[in-house]
Design a protein around this motif. Sequence first.
Motif, mmCIF file in Angstrom:
data_model
loop_
_atom_site.group_PDB
_atom_site.id
_atom_site.type_symbol
_atom_site.label_atom_id
_atom_site.label_comp_id
_atom_site.label_asym_id
_atom_site.label_seq_id
_atom_site.Cartn_x
_atom_site.Cartn_y
_atom_site.Cartn_z
ATOM 1 N N ALA A 1 -5.523 -2.131 13.860
ATOM 2 C CA ALA A 1 -6.010 -2.668 12.582
ATOM 3 C C ALA A 1 -4.839 -3.182 11.741
ATOM 4 O O ALA A 1 -4.926 -4.240 11.119
ATOM 5 C CB ALA A 1 -6.798 -1.606 11.829
ATOM 6 N N ARG A 2 -3.745 -2.420 11.720
ATOM 7 C CA ARG A 2 -2.558 -2.856 10.988
ATOM 8 C C ARG A 2 -2.011 -4.164 11.545
ATOM 9 O O ARG A 2 -1.652 -5.083 10.810
ATOM 10 C CB ARG A 2 -1.482 -1.768 11.072
ATOM 11 N N ARG A 3 -1.970 -4.256 12.879
ATOM 12 C CA ARG A 3 -1.488 -5.477 13.525
ATOM 13 C C ARG A 3 -2.362 -6.667 13.140
ATOM 14 O O ARG A 3 -1.871 -7.761 12.871
ATOM 15 C CB ARG A 3 -1.459 -5.295 15.041
ATOM 16 N N TRP A 4 -3.682 -6.463 13.106
ATOM 17 C CA TRP A 4 -4.604 -7.531 12.717
ATOM 18 C C TRP A 4 -4.361 -7.942 11.261
ATOM 19 O O TRP A 4 -4.319 -9.123 10.939
ATOM 20 C CB TRP A 4 -6.045 -7.069 12.910
ATOM 21 N N SER A 5 -4.161 -6.956 10.378
ATOM 22 C CA SER A 5 -4.005 -7.255 8.946
ATOM 23 C C SER A 5 -2.679 -7.937 8.627
ATOM 24 O O SER A 5 -2.547 -8.552 7.573
ATOM 25 C CB SER A 5 -4.156 -5.989 8.113
ATOM 26 N N GLU A 6 -1.707 -7.844 9.515
ATOM 27 C CA GLU A 6 -0.436 -8.534 9.303
ATOM 28 C C GLU A 6 -0.599 -10.047 9.363
ATOM 29 O O GLU A 6 0.187 -10.780 8.769
ATOM 30 C CB GLU A 6 0.590 -8.092 10.346
ATOM 31 N N HIS A 7 -1.605 -10.526 10.086
ATOM 32 C CA HIS A 7 -1.785 -11.960 10.286
ATOM 33 C C HIS A 7 -3.079 -12.508 9.683
ATOM 34 O O HIS A 7 -3.292 -13.715 9.723
ATOM 35 C CB HIS A 7 -1.757 -12.278 11.790
ATOM 36 N N HIS A 8 -3.931 -11.619 9.165
ATOM 37 C CA HIS A 8 -5.211 -12.029 8.600
ATOM 38 C C HIS A 8 -5.491 -11.215 7.344
ATOM 39 O O HIS A 8 -5.119 -10.046 7.288
ATOM 40 C CB HIS A 8 -6.342 -11.798 9.606
ATOM 41 N N PRO A 9 -6.137 -11.806 6.360
ATOM 42 C CA PRO A 9 -6.497 -11.010 5.176
ATOM 43 C C PRO A 9 -7.539 -9.962 5.562
ATOM 44 O O PRO A 9 -8.631 -10.291 6.012
ATOM 45 C CB PRO A 9 -7.073 -12.044 4.206
ATOM 46 N N CYS A 10 -7.171 -8.693 5.416
ATOM 47 C CA CYS A 10 -8.040 -7.620 5.882
ATOM 48 C C CYS A 10 -7.754 -6.337 5.111
ATOM 49 O O CYS A 10 -6.598 -5.964 4.938
ATOM 50 C CB CYS A 10 -7.810 -7.400 7.377
ATOM 51 N N ASP A 11 -8.816 -5.682 4.648
ATOM 52 C CA ASP A 11 -8.700 -4.369 4.018
ATOM 53 C C ASP A 11 -8.943 -3.310 5.081
ATOM 54 O O ASP A 11 -9.936 -3.373 5.797
ATOM 55 C CB ASP A 11 -9.737 -4.201 2.899
ATOM 56 N N ILE A 12 -8.052 -2.335 5.153
ATOM 57 C CA ILE A 12 -8.184 -1.262 6.141
ATOM 58 C C ILE A 12 -8.467 0.044 5.419
ATOM 59 O O ILE A 12 -7.766 0.403 4.475
ATOM 60 C CB ILE A 12 -6.900 -1.108 6.978
ATOM 61 N N THR A 13 -9.494 0.737 5.868
ATOM 62 C CA THR A 13 -9.791 2.084 5.389
ATOM 63 C C THR A 13 -9.450 3.037 6.520
ATOM 64 O O THR A 13 -10.041 2.944 7.596
ATOM 65 C CB THR A 13 -11.277 2.224 5.004
ATOM 66 N N ARG A 14 -8.495 3.910 6.283
ATOM 67 C CA ARG A 14 -8.102 4.889 7.294
ATOM 68 C C ARG A 14 -8.857 6.180 7.019
ATOM 69 O O ARG A 14 -8.860 6.672 5.896
ATOM 70 C CB ARG A 14 -6.603 5.130 7.244
ATOM 71 N N LEU A 15 -9.473 6.717 8.053
ATOM 72 C CA LEU A 15 -10.214 7.958 7.918
ATOM 73 C C LEU A 15 -9.696 8.986 8.909
ATOM 74 O O LEU A 15 -9.206 8.639 9.979
ATOM 75 C CB LEU A 15 -11.705 7.731 8.198
ATOM 76 N N ALA A 16 -9.858 10.232 8.544
ATOM 77 C CA ALA A 16 -9.596 11.353 9.447
ATOM 78 C C ALA A 16 -10.938 12.016 9.722
ATOM 79 O O ALA A 16 -11.858 11.910 8.904
ATOM 80 C CB ALA A 16 -8.629 12.336 8.796
ATOM 81 N N PRO A 17 -11.098 12.673 10.846
ATOM 82 C CA PRO A 17 -12.377 13.317 11.151
ATOM 83 C C PRO A 17 -12.864 14.243 10.043
ATOM 84 O O PRO A 17 -14.057 14.332 9.783
ATOM 85 C CB PRO A 17 -12.085 14.099 12.431
ATOM 86 N N LYS A 18 -11.951 14.913 9.343
ATOM 87 C CA LYS A 18 -12.362 15.827 8.276
ATOM 88 C C LYS A 18 -12.970 15.080 7.088
ATOM 89 O O LYS A 18 -13.723 15.657 6.312
ATOM 90 C CB LYS A 18 -11.191 16.686 7.826
ATOM 91 N N ASP A 19 -12.679 13.785 6.950
ATOM 92 C CA ASP A 19 -13.227 12.988 5.845
ATOM 93 C C ASP A 19 -14.732 12.830 5.940
ATOM 94 O O ASP A 19 -15.380 12.530 4.945
ATOM 95 C CB ASP A 19 -12.585 11.599 5.805
ATOM 96 N N THR A 20 -15.288 12.989 7.116
ATOM 97 C CA THR A 20 -16.722 12.761 7.288
ATOM 98 C C THR A 20 -17.551 13.988 6.958
ATOM 99 O O THR A 20 -18.764 13.903 6.882
ATOM 100 C CB THR A 20 -17.036 12.336 8.734
ATOM 101 N N GLY A 21 -16.915 15.125 6.735
ATOM 102 C CA GLY A 21 -17.656 16.349 6.427
ATOM 103 C C GLY A 21 -18.495 16.216 5.171
ATOM 104 O O GLY A 21 -19.617 16.716 5.097
ATOM 105 N N ALA A 22 -17.976 15.545 4.166
ATOM 106 C CA ALA A 22 -18.702 15.373 2.912
ATOM 107 C C ALA A 22 -19.514 14.083 2.897
ATOM 108 O O ALA A 22 -20.178 13.789 1.922
ATOM 109 C CB ALA A 22 -17.708 15.369 1.752
#
Length: 160
Positions: free
Chosen positions: A31-52
Amino acid sequence: MSGSEQALAAIIEGCQPSKVVALGETAERLARRWSEHHPCDITRLAPKDTGAGLLFSEVQDLGLVTDTLEHMSVQQGQVLIGQLRNYGTRQIAVLVQNQSGWSLNDFIALGFKREAQLKSGGDGEALALYTYNISSYNHQRPWNNPRFWANPHMWGKAWW
């Protein structure tokens, strides 16, 4: 790049996302590689983020899940994938080890299809790539129209 990374990169290229959700090291790197060459917002999640529960302010174009499902139970993974899918992520790509305890039927039950059987770069681990695409998930059925209804004059009028 390994074959699995190339397969995910091809999915990213085909999707042309402007909003990506990434879970896992490989997903974040691509995703980072893609965003270096294209306008892109990246949301990084960890498995624990989905608990709530996941809360996105906007619909996400692509969800990438790698190096994640192997470290959680199938039930926890189903919640994770289900939340990504149900909160409107248009496309999801999941890369999982074949020996992780996940089966093809687990992914089919979530609306996914198997795209490829791959090998990872360094250790030659067997991987499977599964994808979900909301635009092709529920195909148009030829029988679902007024011609095949008992009362075609009521098509689209009554909702019960």
